[in-house]
Scaffold this motif. Structure first.
Motif, PDB file in Angstrom:
ATOM      1  N   SER A 152      -0.053   6.628  -6.812  1.00  0.00           N
ATOM      2  CA  SER A 152      -1.389   7.112  -7.167  1.00  0.00           C
ATOM      3  C   SER A 152      -1.570   8.559  -6.740  1.00  0.00           C
ATOM      4  N   LEU A 153      -1.181   8.866  -5.510  1.00  0.00           N
ATOM      5  CA  LEU A 153      -1.359  10.217  -4.988  1.00  0.00           C
ATOM      6  C   LEU A 153      -0.536  11.226  -5.777  1.00  0.00           C
ATOM      7  N   ALA A 212       0.826  -1.216   0.000  1.00  0.00           N
ATOM      8  CA  ALA A 212       0.000   0.000   0.000  1.00  0.00           C
ATOM      9  C   ALA A 212       0.858   1.262   0.000  1.00  0.00           C
ATOM     10  N   ASP A 213       1.981   1.233   0.710  1.00  0.00           N
ATOM     11  CA  ASP A 213       2.861   2.408   0.737  1.00  0.00           C
ATOM     12  C   ASP A 213       3.258   2.816  -0.678  1.00  0.00           C
ATOM     13  N   ASN A 223      -4.904   2.041  -8.177  1.00  0.00           N
ATOM     14  CA  ASN A 223      -4.946   0.892  -7.270  1.00  0.00           C
ATOM     15  C   ASN A 223      -5.483  -0.368  -7.933  1.00  0.00           C
ATOM     16  N   LYS A 280      -5.974   7.199 -10.588  1.00  0.00           N
ATOM     17  CA  LYS A 280      -6.505   6.104  -9.778  1.00  0.00           C
ATOM     18  C   LYS A 280      -5.871   4.799 -10.271  1.00  0.00           C
ATOM     19  N   VAL A 307       2.008   1.718  -3.786  1.00  0.00           N
ATOM     20  CA  VAL A 307       0.909   1.962  -4.727  1.00  0.00           C
ATOM     21  C   VAL A 307       0.198   3.267  -4.407  1.00  0.00           C
ATOM     22  N   ASN A 308      -0.056   3.508  -3.126  1.00  0.00           N
ATOM     23  CA  ASN A 308      -0.750   4.747  -2.754  1.00  0.00           C
ATOM     24  C   ASN A 308       0.094   5.984  -3.055  1.00  0.00           C
ATOM     25  N   TYR A 309       1.403   5.879  -2.855  1.00  0.00           N
ATOM     26  CA  TYR A 309       2.273   7.023  -3.142  1.00  0.00           C
ATOM     27  C   TYR A 309       2.229   7.365  -4.634  1.00  0.00           C
TER      28      TYR A 309
END
Length: 552
Positions: free
Chosen positions: A460-461, A453-454, A468, A466, A456-458
């Motif tokens: 994406s942000l 998550a660290d 994910n 989007k 992929v979320n970075y």
């Protein structure tokens, strides 16, 4: 790093709760109690955070026997009076010493459970030392199989090295053998028969003649390091050095090779390493370990990304394919230096918390090869290189393995993972932003362990996209998504068919001989919204997007 021979010109090196229903796990997967003990972070492991190791080991090469100790300095994360460390069961725990006394312990498989005489309080700092000995696992297929390689050089002198990614560092030394806990620093003391040298991670602090036929080499690692990167390399080494002026100043470059290889090594290393550093500092940011320097070390197996001491087996006869490659007939480049050094950023600087997420190391490491090519020869050359990675993608199993089981995902993490990252770059459609994201990852997570998550979320942000469901489909499931096209009432419609719920990935199409344009399919049929588009006059960009296309 395990080796996967996937392309005629490219070698991809290295390498309870599951990930909810999004995890595609093969039905044949079976786990043992030993897997659980190694892979799971129970309270007996999370209760303490190791800050420093002093590993002190003597190698009796004639008997293939090791003996020594490891000192654990830790901070208590919670109150406890019992903990677990790890050591393969073929090695003997001679004693566990705490405050001048010996602690009782029990063993199960490769786990060791130690009991303390009183509670160790949360927030306190303490230490204990494990003394051990035995005949370590010997491997002839490193780094595919972990253990110690015992071999000889051209002159018949001992040539010995360790490699243990995947298998685990506890195959040859006692430690908390889980990727989530990196020490802040480490002292590595290796004693070898006098006349030989040991090269380990970090900087050489001292050489001591022990007056008993052995010489000890003390190496200090000033940066955080993960367990499998800790290495002993023993041989009749000769040394030469260089420096590189990089983003954080002057970087020491040290090279340790066998005498028989020095003539080849000097021109090759002095040319290739600065090229690699220039390319990767451009794409990923400053080299992460200026305090410890950069080394290449001759090893008796193909290659390994040992932090600050890259194992270089490029001189091995018959290593397929040849480690030297050319782009478009231009000058050659050194695959081992490029791929293994990419792990200094992805794998060593940024380290996955769980072996299941080794794609963070290997997908980025393989993708980095194309960025190196792009830096030297231009973007199209880099894109052509990525395209080669598709040749042997089989989509037979998921890239992300079950968590908490000490399990690596499939070898698809190399080729398929690199293609995925390039697809993400294309979707972001802004090369300046993409480079900023790659550099930002190495700054945001510098010297840290990370989760799926660290990362992929970075991305994406920072991209504003989007992403994910895209990462989930390509990493957590074996199959690639299918784009279904269908004509409804004279209008071309499309939808995604995928394992991930609400899969949503933009993709490019074009009319023949026209420019690509973006469409935004979802999991429900909807019109393309492009005037004049039919199933016969549009082309989906399957050259850059790893998808199936079905026309109904």
């Amino acid at each position: 790093m395990k080796l996967y021979f996937l392309l005629p010109l490219v070698t991809f090196c290295c390498v309870c709760s599951l990930v909810s229903s999004a995890q595609d796990v093969t039905e044949t997967t079976r786990f043992t109690r030993a897997d659980t003990l190694r892979g799971t972070l129970t309270p007996l492991r999370t209760c303490y955070d190791v800050k420093f190791y002093h590993l002190d080991v003597k190698f009796d090469l004639a008997d293939r026997f090791i003996s020594g100790s490891n000192r654990f300095k830790f901070a208590a994360v919670s109150d406890f009076n019992r903990l677990q460390f790890d050591l393969f069961e073929n090695l003997h725990v001679d004693s566990v010493v705490y405050r001048s006394g010996k602690l009782p312990f029990k063993r199960e498989a490769n786990a060791v459970f130690v009991s303390f005489p009183e509670n160790i309080k949360k927030g306190s700092s303490d230490e204990f030392t494990v003394f051990y000995s035995g005949h370590p696992t010997v491997t002839k297929r490193a780094p595919r199989d972990g253990g110690v390689v015992f071999s000889t050089d051209a002159a018949g002198k001992p040539f010995v090295a360790t490699a243990c990614e995947g298998t685990g560092a506890s195959i040859w030394w006692p430690n908390k053998d889980h990727l989530s806990d990196e020490v802040d620093s480490m002292l590595i003391s290796i004693s070898v028969p006098t006349g030989l040298k040991n090269v380990s991670n970090g900087r050489l602090q001292q050489i001591t003649d022990l007056k008993n036929g052995y010489t000890r080499f003390d190496w200090y690692v000033a940066n955080p390091i993960n367990n499998y990167n800790v290495a002993a390399n023993i041989g009749d080494y000769t040394h030469f050095s260089d420096t590189y002026k990089g983003e954080s100043g002057l970087l020491n470059l040290d090279y340790w090779v066998l005498p028989e290889n020095k003539e080849k090594a000097v021109p090759q290393f002095k040319k290739s390493v600065p090229q690699m550093l220039a390319a990767f500092e451009y794409w990923f940011g400053r080299y992460p370990f200026y305090k410890d320097g950069y080394k290449l070390v001759d090893v008796p197996y193909p290659a390994m990304e040992h932090q600050g001491a890259i194992g270089y087996g490029g001189f091995l006869k018959g290593f397929p394919p040849n480690e030297m490659h050319a782009v478009g007939g231009k000058e050659v480049w050194d695959f081992i230096i490029v791929h293994e050094s990419a792990h200094e950023w992805f794998g060593n600087n940024i380290t996955a918390k769980d072996l299941a997420d080794l794609w963070i190391h290997e997908s980025f490491g393989t993708y980095a090869e194309s960025l190196f090519i792009e830096y030297l020869y231009g973007k199209q050359a880099g894109q052509d290189y990525v395209a080669q990675n598709r040749a042997h993608i089989k989509n037979e199993s998921a890239i992300v393995a079950p968590y908490h089981m000490n399990k690596m995902g499939s070898g698809e993490m190399y080729g398929k993972g690199s293609v995925l990252l390039n697809m993400v770059r294309i979707i972001i459609n802004d090369d300046v932003k993409w480079r900023k994201i790659l550099r930002g990852l190495n700054a945001q997570f510098r010297h840290r362990t990370v989760t799926y998550a660290d990362i992929v979320n970075y991305i994406s942000l920072q991209s504003g996209e989007k992403l994910n469901t895209i990462f989930d489909q390509y990493l957590r499931f074996k199959d690639i998504p299918k784009l279904e096209l269908s004509t409804v009432k004279g209008e071309l419609n499309c939808r995604w068919i995928a394992d991930v719920k609400d899969f949503n990935m933009p993709i490019r199409l074009k009319f023949k001989d026209a420019e690509y344009q973006w469409i935004y399919p979802s999991s429900k049929f909807k019109p393309l919204g492009i005037s004049g588009a039919t199933k016969d006059n549009v082309e989906i960009d399957t050259a850059n997007f790893l998808v199936k296309v079905e026309v109904r």
